[in-house]
Design a protein around this motif. Sequence first.
Motif, PDB file in Angstrom:
ATOM      1  N   LEU A  55       0.755  -1.398   0.085  1.00  0.00           N
ATOM      2  CA  LEU A  55      -0.013  -0.040   0.059  1.00  0.00           C
ATOM      3  C   LEU A  55       0.856   1.301  -0.119  1.00  0.00           C
ATOM      4  O   LEU A  55       1.730   1.473   1.011  1.00  0.00           O
ATOM      5  N   ASP A  56       0.588   2.150  -1.132  1.00  0.00           N
ATOM      6  CA  ASP A  56       1.588   3.216  -1.343  1.00  0.00           C
ATOM      7  C   ASP A  56       0.776   4.382  -0.926  1.00  0.00           C
ATOM      8  O   ASP A  56      -0.152   4.854  -1.487  1.00  0.00           O
TER       9      ASP A  56
ATOM     10  N   ILE B  19       6.377   3.911  -5.921  1.00  0.00           N
ATOM     11  CA  ILE B  19       5.759   3.030  -6.815  1.00  0.00           C
ATOM     12  C   ILE B  19       6.752   2.079  -7.265  1.00  0.00           C
ATOM     13  O   ILE B  19       6.775   0.807  -7.374  1.00  0.00           O
ATOM     14  N   GLY B  20       7.598   2.595  -7.974  1.00  0.00           N
ATOM     15  CA  GLY B  20       8.849   1.807  -8.781  1.00  0.00           C
ATOM     16  C   GLY B  20       9.539   0.951  -7.998  1.00  0.00           C
ATOM     17  O   GLY B  20       9.915  -0.083  -8.210  1.00  0.00           O
ATOM     18  N   ARG B  21       9.906   1.391  -6.714  1.00  0.00           N
ATOM     19  CA  ARG B  21      10.806   0.762  -5.926  1.00  0.00           C
ATOM     20  C   ARG B  21      10.110  -0.163  -5.306  1.00  0.00           C
ATOM     21  O   ARG B  21      10.632  -1.317  -4.990  1.00  0.00           O
TER      22      ARG B  21
ATOM     23  N   THR C  60       5.682  11.981 -12.015  1.00  0.00           N
ATOM     24  CA  THR C  60       6.818  12.037 -12.961  1.00  0.00           C
ATOM     25  C   THR C  60       6.674  10.758 -13.582  1.00  0.00           C
ATOM     26  O   THR C  60       6.619   9.675 -12.619  1.00  0.00           O
ATOM     27  N   PRO C  61       7.204  10.543 -14.691  1.00  0.00           N
ATOM     28  CA  PRO C  61       7.174   9.035 -15.359  1.00  0.00           C
ATOM     29  C   PRO C  61       8.184   8.068 -14.593  1.00  0.00           C
ATOM     30  O   PRO C  61       9.295   8.434 -14.091  1.00  0.00           O
ATOM     31  N   GLN C  62       7.487   7.041 -14.507  1.00  0.00           N
ATOM     32  CA  GLN C  62       8.275   5.760 -13.922  1.00  0.00           C
ATOM     33  C   GLN C  62       7.968   4.638 -14.682  1.00  0.00           C
ATOM     34  O   GLN C  62       7.250   4.278 -15.170  1.00  0.00           O
ATOM     35  N   SER C  63       9.214   3.759 -14.808  1.00  0.00           N
ATOM     36  CA  SER C  63       9.014   2.479 -15.278  1.00  0.00           C
ATOM     37  C   SER C  63       8.491   1.531 -14.461  1.00  0.00           C
ATOM     38  O   SER C  63       8.661   1.252 -13.396  1.00  0.00           O
ATOM     39  N   LEU C  64       7.389   0.913 -14.990  1.00  0.00           N
ATOM     40  CA  LEU C  64       6.641  -0.179 -14.303  1.00  0.00           C
ATOM     41  C   LEU C  64       6.925  -1.673 -15.266  1.00  0.00           C
ATOM     42  O   LEU C  64       6.187  -2.515 -14.941  1.00  0.00           O
ATOM     43  N   LEU C  65       8.118  -1.656 -15.711  1.00  0.00           N
ATOM     44  CA  LEU C  65       8.533  -2.913 -16.357  1.00  0.00           C
ATOM     45  C   LEU C  65       8.582  -4.020 -15.379  1.00  0.00           C
ATOM     46  O   LEU C  65       8.204  -5.125 -15.758  1.00  0.00           O
ATOM     47  N   GLU C  66       8.959  -3.782 -14.071  1.00  0.00           N
ATOM     48  CA  GLU C  66       9.057  -4.768 -13.307  1.00  0.00           C
ATOM     49  C   GLU C  66       7.583  -5.550 -12.929  1.00  0.00           C
ATOM     50  O   GLU C  66       7.531  -6.575 -12.540  1.00  0.00           O
TER      51      GLU C  66
END
Length: 322
Positions: free
Chosen positions: A219-220, A227-229, A248-254
């Motif tokens: 829960l963020d 979110i990314g971490r 700001t843009p974040q990668s959700l590739l994970e």
Amino acid sequence: MQLMKALVLTRFGDVDGFELQEVPKQEPKPHQVLVQIHATSVNPVDYQTRRGDYKHLVKLPAILGVDISGVVEAVGESVKQFKVGDAVYYSPQLFGDFGSYAEYHVADEQIVAKKPTNLSHTEAACFPLAAGTAWDCLVTRGQLQVGESVLIHAGAGGVGSFAIQLAKAMGAYVFTTCSAKNHNLVKKLGADYVIDYIGEDYVEVIQRFTNGKGVDLVLDTVGGDTIGRSLNVIRPYGRLVSIVDIATPQSLLEAWGKNLTVHFVFTPQYRAKLDALKYLIERNQLRPVIDSVMPLNQVAQAHQRLEQGGTAGKVVLQVVEG
């Protein structure tokens, strides 16, 4: 025409935009109740709205505030669930026409619930938005199950303090982050493992503690790079729920690589979750954490208190003494 006192936001920006004014007292429509407000509280959405973050959704002058505990003073002709004198609590519609920084409020019957009998109005005003958001995040969207593990960011905050208690009531193992000064508080709320977000890396701690397996749910409530971490501490097919937008843009590739489910929650208002919370409150499984209580005319100081950070629990505004 009857009048009531209200703290009115006249311009976006600093706290000096609030003015104490007399404004028309609303009359309930057939499906509405008129509530005398005894207490309200301050939420991050309040100071975000005040400073202009949502100016495209709010028309000035405006009455802010999204928590109410009070007593029904009048009911519309179609109202079936409430009568004059009932003690109630609820959250007004976000970005609606009128908020709770006032003496009275009119609301649709369907979003109002009976106040828990074991709480004062000051205590009950802590619950509707923050605890309701925790319910939406963990129960409705997060689908937390008995025996699962959850990481709750900012466990000493308004939503976080309720989320810890709710997760424990649901039979989960709870990790949480907070500053060192609030470790004892979150442990008393039920946190199983507390991480000092300043001195420790929660990704490393959870990976080590779970032997690299990760938690079932995160829960963020913080935002930024959380979110990314946090994707790095969720097990495959796990879930992440956030109440904060991505600035700001974040990668959700994970998330894609691990088949994660990601929910962004803008909490709706409805009675059922307040009734469910009432049940847990009256069984002493949920309790409020109150940082401070101020009179309504000190709304500027209350905003400053919450906005500066470091609060433990809720900042409450008392409208009626006692």
